[in-house]
Scaffold this motif. Structure first.
Motif, PDB file in Angstrom:
ATOM      1  N   ALA A  89       1.074  -0.990  -0.305  1.00  0.00           N
ATOM      2  CA  ALA A  89      -0.217  -0.053   0.413  1.00  0.00           C
ATOM      3  C   ALA A  89       0.861   1.671   0.328  1.00  0.00           C
ATOM      4  N   GLY A  90       1.472   1.489   0.801  1.00  0.00           N
ATOM      5  CA  GLY A  90       3.005   2.414   0.669  1.00  0.00           C
ATOM      6  C   GLY A  90       3.349   2.753  -0.854  1.00  0.00           C
ATOM      7  N   VAL A  91       3.580   1.628  -1.373  1.00  0.00           N
ATOM      8  CA  VAL A  91       3.826   1.945  -2.784  1.00  0.00           C
ATOM      9  C   VAL A  91       3.122   2.491  -3.563  1.00  0.00           C
ATOM     10  N   GLU A 117      -4.864 -11.655  -3.748  1.00  0.00           N
ATOM     11  CA  GLU A 117      -5.786 -11.236  -2.755  1.00  0.00           C
ATOM     12  C   GLU A 117      -5.070 -10.159  -1.826  1.00  0.00           C
ATOM     13  N   LEU A 118      -3.262 -10.458  -2.061  1.00  0.00           N
ATOM     14  CA  LEU A 118      -2.937  -8.760  -1.126  1.00  0.00           C
ATOM     15  C   LEU A 118      -2.784  -7.887  -2.081  1.00  0.00           C
ATOM     16  N   ILE A 119      -3.100  -7.730  -3.138  1.00  0.00           N
ATOM     17  CA  ILE A 119      -2.690  -6.707  -4.044  1.00  0.00           C
ATOM     18  C   ILE A 119      -4.126  -6.037  -3.629  1.00  0.00           C
ATOM     19  N   GLU A 120      -5.461  -6.815  -4.022  1.00  0.00           N
ATOM     20  CA  GLU A 120      -7.198  -5.884  -3.662  1.00  0.00           C
ATOM     21  C   GLU A 120      -7.029  -5.721  -2.129  1.00  0.00           C
ATOM     22  N   ALA A 121      -6.013  -6.050  -1.084  1.00  0.00           N
ATOM     23  CA  ALA A 121      -6.101  -5.751  -0.166  1.00  0.00           C
ATOM     24  C   ALA A 121      -5.854  -4.225  -0.020  1.00  0.00           C
ATOM     25  N   ALA A 122      -4.110  -4.447  -0.488  1.00  0.00           N
ATOM     26  CA  ALA A 122      -3.469  -3.229  -0.433  1.00  0.00           C
ATOM     27  C   ALA A 122      -3.840  -1.762  -1.128  1.00  0.00           C
ATOM     28  N   ARG A 123      -4.783  -2.231  -2.351  1.00  0.00           N
ATOM     29  CA  ARG A 123      -5.399  -0.947  -2.734  1.00  0.00           C
ATOM     30  C   ARG A 123      -6.078  -0.524  -2.065  1.00  0.00           C
ATOM     31  N   LEU A 128      -6.112   5.084   2.925  1.00  0.00           N
ATOM     32  CA  LEU A 128      -6.577   5.270   4.106  1.00  0.00           C
ATOM     33  C   LEU A 128      -5.407   6.297   4.825  1.00  0.00           C
ATOM     34  N   SER A 129      -6.713   6.890   5.609  1.00  0.00           N
ATOM     35  CA  SER A 129      -6.085   8.345   6.469  1.00  0.00           C
ATOM     36  C   SER A 129      -5.424   7.265   7.825  1.00  0.00           C
TER      37      SER A 129
END
Length: 230
Positions: A89-91, A117-123, A128-129
């Motif tokens: 998510a940081g990237v 699964e990881l990509i969808e969650a990180a998106r 998020l704030s």
């Protein structure tokens, strides 16, 4: 950097196999494109970290993309952990791509399934704030899924992209990964490369072109006009 499209791959070579034609097409259209490999792809029977790095660099130069990185997650045991989610998510927050491309969600390779699964969650997390993740909140508009699967499937894609103009250059990028697709592979036809060509020709035939790449999407596709349909 603000990318138009970020292709996220479980291993170096997955982006090339699944959608190098699309990447080349996007670049020809003036888009900013990046690839993020989640793992090094090693160990493999004929590779090493040094070999894979050289092969990835060679393929990257052929594709002419704007950015490429590696998240450094473990090959063969990739998992959509909270730590990995925050890292990815940081990237996404730093690169701010309009669209993400992820592997198709059904596969025999556990790394590929975990990657999606990881990509969808990180998106989701990327927007998020009140977080210590780098960058500002960002939410890519879409995730599209490319096919780079280890199952003998008969996919029903959401759309097929005409890559006829870019097939030879896609093939050149794939050939850079000699340790994966040449060394130790059968030399009698049909070879691995022969099968790739046949698959691309099959998808091209489905839309009346020479070569094509299929894509899926969990969400409905919207179009503004029928003018650009093949």
């Amino acid at each position: 950097m603000n990318l138009d499209y970020l292709v996220i791959a479980p291993h170096p070579d997955d982006a090339e196999l699944g959608m190098a034609g699309a990447i080349l097409k996007f670049k020809a259209e003036g888009k900013k494109v990046g690839i993020l490999d989640l793992t090094s792809g090693e160990p493999t029977p004929h590779g090493s970290l040094e070999i894979r790095a050289r092969e990835t660099q060679a393929a990257t130069e052929i594709l002419g993309i704007d950015w490429r990185g590696n998240l450094g997650l473990p090959n063969r045991s990739l998992e959509p952990t909270l730590e990995a989610r925050a890292k990815l998510a940081g990237v996404i927050r730093e690169l701010r791509p309009k669209w993400l491309f992820a592997p198709y969600w059904v596969d025999a390779h556990p790394d590929h399934v975990a990657a999606t699964e990881l990509i969808e969650a990180a998106r989701f997390w990327a927007k998020l704030s009140k977080t210590d993740m780098p960058g500002q909140p960002w939410h890519p508009q879409r995730i599209y899924n490319y096919y780079c699967v280890h199952l003998k499937q008969a996919p029903q894609p959401a759309f097929i992209l005409d890559i006829s103009e870019f097939w030879e250059k896609k093939l050149a990028a794939i050939r850079c990964y000699e340790s994966q697709f040449v060394t130790g592979r059968a030399t009698e036809p049909p070879t691995f490369i022969d099968n790739l060509r046949d698959e691309a020709a099959y998808w091209g035939k489905a839309i009346g072109t020479k070569f094509g790449e299929p894509f899926a999407c969990r969400e409905p596709l919207g179009i503004r006009s029928l003018e650009n349909l093949v």
